[in-house]
Design an enzyme around this catalytic site. Sequence first.
Site, PDB file in Angstrom:
ATOM      1  N   ASP A 162       0.872  -1.159   0.000  1.00 35.91           N
ATOM      2  CA  ASP A 162       0.000   0.000   0.000  1.00 35.91           C
ATOM      3  C   ASP A 162       0.926   1.231   0.000  1.00 35.91           C
ATOM      4  O   ASP A 162       2.124   1.116   0.289  1.00 35.91           O
ATOM      5  CB  ASP A 162      -0.885  -0.027   1.248  1.00 35.91           C
ATOM      6  CG  ASP A 162      -1.735   1.215   1.386  1.00 35.91           C
ATOM      7  OD1 ASP A 162      -2.300   1.656   0.367  1.00 35.91           O
ATOM      8  OD2 ASP A 162      -1.807   1.759   2.499  1.00 35.91           O
ATOM      9  N   ASP A 185      -0.170   5.129   0.883  1.00 42.39           N
ATOM     10  CA  ASP A 185      -0.437   6.110   1.932  1.00 42.39           C
ATOM     11  C   ASP A 185      -0.436   5.445   3.305  1.00 42.39           C
ATOM     12  O   ASP A 185      -1.093   4.427   3.519  1.00 42.39           O
ATOM     13  CB  ASP A 185      -1.784   6.795   1.696  1.00 42.39           C
ATOM     14  CG  ASP A 185      -1.767   7.672   0.448  1.00 42.39           C
ATOM     15  OD1 ASP A 185      -0.733   7.696  -0.240  1.00 42.39           O
ATOM     16  OD2 ASP A 185      -2.801   8.305   0.152  1.00 42.39           O
ATOM     17  N   ARG A 231     -13.521  12.067  -1.803  1.00 42.54           N
ATOM     18  CA  ARG A 231     -12.191  12.680  -1.787  1.00 42.54           C
ATOM     19  C   ARG A 231     -11.909  13.404  -3.116  1.00 42.54           C
ATOM     20  O   ARG A 231     -11.432  14.530  -3.134  1.00 42.54           O
ATOM     21  CB  ARG A 231     -11.125  11.609  -1.547  1.00 42.54           C
ATOM     22  CG  ARG A 231     -11.167  10.970  -0.179  1.00 42.54           C
ATOM     23  CD  ARG A 231     -10.300   9.713  -0.144  1.00 42.54           C
ATOM     24  NE  ARG A 231      -8.885  10.033  -0.171  1.00 42.54           N
ATOM     25  CZ  ARG A 231      -7.934   9.125  -0.416  1.00 42.54           C
ATOM     26  NH1 ARG A 231      -8.270   7.881  -0.697  1.00 42.54           N
ATOM     27  NH2 ARG A 231      -6.669   9.480  -0.400  1.00 42.54           N
ATOM     28  N   SER A 282      -2.388   0.782  -4.573  1.00 43.28           N
ATOM     29  CA  SER A 282      -2.812   1.853  -3.682  1.00 43.28           C
ATOM     30  C   SER A 282      -4.193   2.384  -4.014  1.00 43.28           C
ATOM     31  O   SER A 282      -4.558   2.529  -5.180  1.00 43.28           O
ATOM     32  CB  SER A 282      -1.799   3.009  -3.753  1.00 43.28           C
ATOM     33  OG  SER A 282      -2.239   4.113  -2.997  1.00 43.28           O
ATOM     34  N   LYS A 299      -7.189  -4.732  -5.184  1.00 42.23           N
ATOM     35  CA  LYS A 299      -5.813  -4.991  -4.756  1.00 42.23           C
ATOM     36  C   LYS A 299      -5.510  -6.486  -4.740  1.00 42.23           C
ATOM     37  O   LYS A 299      -4.442  -6.918  -5.200  1.00 42.23           O
ATOM     38  CB  LYS A 299      -5.560  -4.391  -3.364  1.00 42.23           C
ATOM     39  CG  LYS A 299      -5.468  -2.873  -3.344  1.00 42.23           C
ATOM     40  CD  LYS A 299      -5.073  -2.380  -1.969  1.00 42.23           C
ATOM     41  CE  LYS A 299      -4.955  -0.858  -1.935  1.00 42.23           C
ATOM     42  NZ  LYS A 299      -4.408  -0.367  -0.664  1.00 42.23           N
ATOM     43  N   ASP A 327      -1.790  -0.908   5.719  1.00 44.76           N
ATOM     44  CA  ASP A 327      -2.228  -0.451   7.042  1.00 44.76           C
ATOM     45  C   ASP A 327      -3.742  -0.358   7.188  1.00 44.76           C
ATOM     46  O   ASP A 327      -4.252  -0.265   8.303  1.00 44.76           O
ATOM     47  CB  ASP A 327      -1.641   0.928   7.329  1.00 44.76           C
ATOM     48  CG  ASP A 327      -2.332   2.020   6.527  1.00 44.76           C
ATOM     49  OD1 ASP A 327      -2.976   2.891   7.136  1.00 44.76           O
ATOM     50  OD2 ASP A 327      -2.259   1.980   5.284  1.00 44.76           O
TER      51      ASP A 327
END
Length: 404
Positions: free
Chosen positions: A201, A203, A236, A279, A325, A348
Amino acid sequence: MEDNKVKREQILVSITGVDRPGLTASIMDILAQGNAQILDIGQSDIHSTLCLGILFRIDEQTSGNVMKNLLFKATELGVNIEFEPIGDEEYEKWVDRQGKNRYILTIIGRGLSASQIAAATDVVTRQELNIDAIRRLTGRQSIVHPQKNMRACVEFSLRGNPRDREEMQRELMRLSQEKEMDFSFQKDDMYRRMRRLICFDMDSTLIQAECIDELAAITASAMRGEIDFKESFTRRVALLKGLDASVMAEIVDEMPITEGTDRLMRVLKTYGYKIAILSGGFTYFGEALQLRYGIDYVYANEVEVGEDGKLTGRYLGEIVDGKRKAELLRLIAQVEKVNLAQTIAVGDGANDLPMISEAGLGIAFHAKPRVQANAPQNLKTIGLDGVLYFLGFKDSYLGDAGKM
């Protein structure tokens, strides 16, 4: 072929003392003169102190003379020596145990105390696993000039089958929280020794924050699994409408790289790993990292830029969410002709759990609580280069590639 008329016996010799060049060769010369068969051998050094064990099989007629010569040589070298006879039945039971499964338990922390190691080995004992070997993976630590980013890692080689694998995982997770250390528990097989593809990942994994701080509140909500990732991503991107695309370059210049990333990437590239970024962030930033580290694959989300050079608030193509992913991990493994058991995934957030679960080695890095609870391995006490220890790398073997 052994002469059945000559009775033979097994003897375990244990030698301890100050290590010095030629010691093992001297011992072996004496055993060779007695025509001994070596059944097992192991040696370790701790702070220049040798611990050498040799199990050998020898004719009873010559064993007494060989042991006498070994005793004289030990006195000459200034080391301690002990002998223990091993009966045929005891030896055969030991041979039978060779078929049991083997596992690797890795423990990591900024430092490791006796209390932490005692807690870990207590879990191992209650799971009825036997510790065959212990080795330190991190370099020696100076007590006069301690490192800024200290780390300590010990690897246990275990034999047997856990009595309750899920209970063991829960116990290790509990200790991880209570004792401020990280664990990895892996089956020790050829796949573990031959990992070839690692997917990250971006970020909050490769970089220490979300790329656009103003959007952190919505992003954090999605990472905790409270709202759907696609819904979060759409929000976003909509918030970016009217932002000048040149701002993206400014953000790249200020991206905070996670501790240990430089070292990790250098080692992975040196030893031939294929590296991918998968990501839920933005392609622009992933490609900047790709250029910096020589990353092989980047899959992220593309924001639309209008003719006026401003972001439109829309995205292009398919959103890279958790499901995507996992699909991409499988696809890249197929392209690279890598078995899934040879893959690694590090992330994360909640949207990283599918690829973490899919990979041969899934690692939650400084992860949110939900992710920690569901990931087989967690890394939170040190930097991203802690992944190297889960892969079995030893600091002393890495040379220039492993420099901090």
